[in-house]
Design an enzyme around this catalytic site. Structure first.
Site, PDB file in Angstrom:
ATOM      1  N   GLY A 139      69.599 -24.842  13.838  1.00 46.20           N
ATOM      2  CA  GLY A 139      70.867 -24.252  13.402  1.00 46.20           C
ATOM      3  C   GLY A 139      71.399 -23.328  14.479  1.00 46.20           C
ATOM      4  CB  VAL A 168      65.321 -28.292   9.683  1.00 46.60           C
ATOM      5  CG1 VAL A 168      65.860 -27.871  11.037  1.00 46.60           C
ATOM      6  CG2 VAL A 168      66.054 -27.584   8.548  1.00 46.60           C
ATOM      7  CE1 TYR A 211      68.706 -17.333   2.499  1.00 50.06           C
ATOM      8  CE2 TYR A 211      68.345 -15.071   1.786  1.00 50.06           C
ATOM      9  CZ  TYR A 211      68.640 -15.982   2.784  1.00 50.06           C
ATOM     10  OH  TYR A 211      68.850 -15.544   4.076  1.00 50.06           O
ATOM     11  CE  LYS A 262      65.922 -17.508   4.833  1.00 50.58           C
ATOM     12  NZ  LYS A 262      65.879 -18.090   6.171  1.00 50.58           N
TER      13      LYS A 262
END
Ligand code: NAD
Length: 250
Positions: A15, A67, A158, A162
């Site tokens: 990215g 990815v 999210y 993470k």
């Protein structure tokens, strides 16, 4: 130029064409690395960045892969290793945030978030591990998030992806240390990028109140930390979580 910290090194930035990834690509190139700018959709942005790096005297190429597609990751990274003979630095930066309250989060939102943010980083790390181990040196830098440390309402998927990335970083750090490969995570706080551009009026003030240094972060703040961890200055640092967050979370 031989006096640059990352001269002769090959860095892959997932990215890498926009936002934080763009700043990381620019910074690593400025330190002398040849940067492989990965993108999944925005070919134009990646190409423009390659030209910008070259115009500044640096070296870069673009590389398309998603990815979250393990076969694609393996194929493309294998070809890159064949071309360059090695990959020295991997920055797992590609990420998405499909935020929603728990009861409204669809299976697809959960699965896609884990697939890109967590599985994508795992696939890329696995694909470069052998060449790094063989070289007895290498740097893997995973871009996690302050949200993975603190949690946040409306960001269950999210935050989970993470937080898991921190567990992945520490495990790989232990597994690869004897081969000279370091693995660290960076946890950015609130950084001004496309990902955080639609907060709405007033929301920024509330966020600023929780940031002791009194400003939102810039992509360059993260890029500087990545360049440090990729450099010889950080050769004794592995398995660490570096918060670059203005003091937002301690
Ligand atoms: P961004 O949306 O501007 O950039 C994300 C990049 O990831 C884009 O280049 C996008 O094309 C790429 N990407 C998305 N899915 C991909 C896929 N499947 N395959 C390959 N590339 C893919 O976001 P950003 O703010 O620059 O975020 C970069 C990283 O930093 C992300 O991992 C994000 O979670 C993390 N982060 C951002 C902030 C912030 O405040 N902006 C805070 C903490 C962590």
């Amino acid at each position: 130029m031989s006096d640059k910290l990352l001269n002769g090194q090959v860095a892959v930035v997932t990215g890498g064409g926009r936002g934080i990834g763009k700043a990381v690509s620019l910074e690593l190139a400025a330190h002398g690395a040849h940067v492989v700018i990965n993108y999944s959709r925005s070919a134009d942005a990646a190409e423009a960045l390659k030209k910008e790096i070259e115009a500044a005297g640096g070296s870069a190429e673009t590389s398309a892969f998603d990815v979250s597609d393990s076969a694609q990751v393996d194929e493309v990274l294998k070809a890159l290793i064949k071309t360059h003979g090695k990959i020295d630095i991997l920055v797992n930066n590609a990420g998405i945030a499909l935020d929603n309250l728990l009861v409204r989060t669809k299976d697809e939102e959960w699965e896609r978030t884990i697939a890109v943010n967590l599985s994508g980083s795992f696939y890329c790390a696995r694909a470069v591990a052998k060449t790094m181990m063989k070289a007895r040196s290498g740097r893997i830098i995973n871009i996690s998030s302050v949200i993975g440390e603190s949690g946040n309402a409306g960001q269950a998927a999210y935050a989970s992806s993470k937080a898991a990335l921190i567990g992945l970083s520490k495990s790989l750090a232990k597994e690869l240390a004897s081969r000279g490969v370091t693995v660290n995570a960076i946890t950015p706080g609130y950084i001004e990028t496309d990902m955080t551009s639609d907060l709405g009026e007033g929301a920024t003030e509330g966020i600023l109140a929780g940031i002791p240094l009194g400003r939102l972060g810039k992509s360059e703040d993260i890029a500087a930390a990545v360049a440090f961890l990729a450099s010889p200055h950080a050769s004794y640092i592995t398995g660490q979580v570096l918060g670059v967050n203005g003091g937002m979370y301690m």
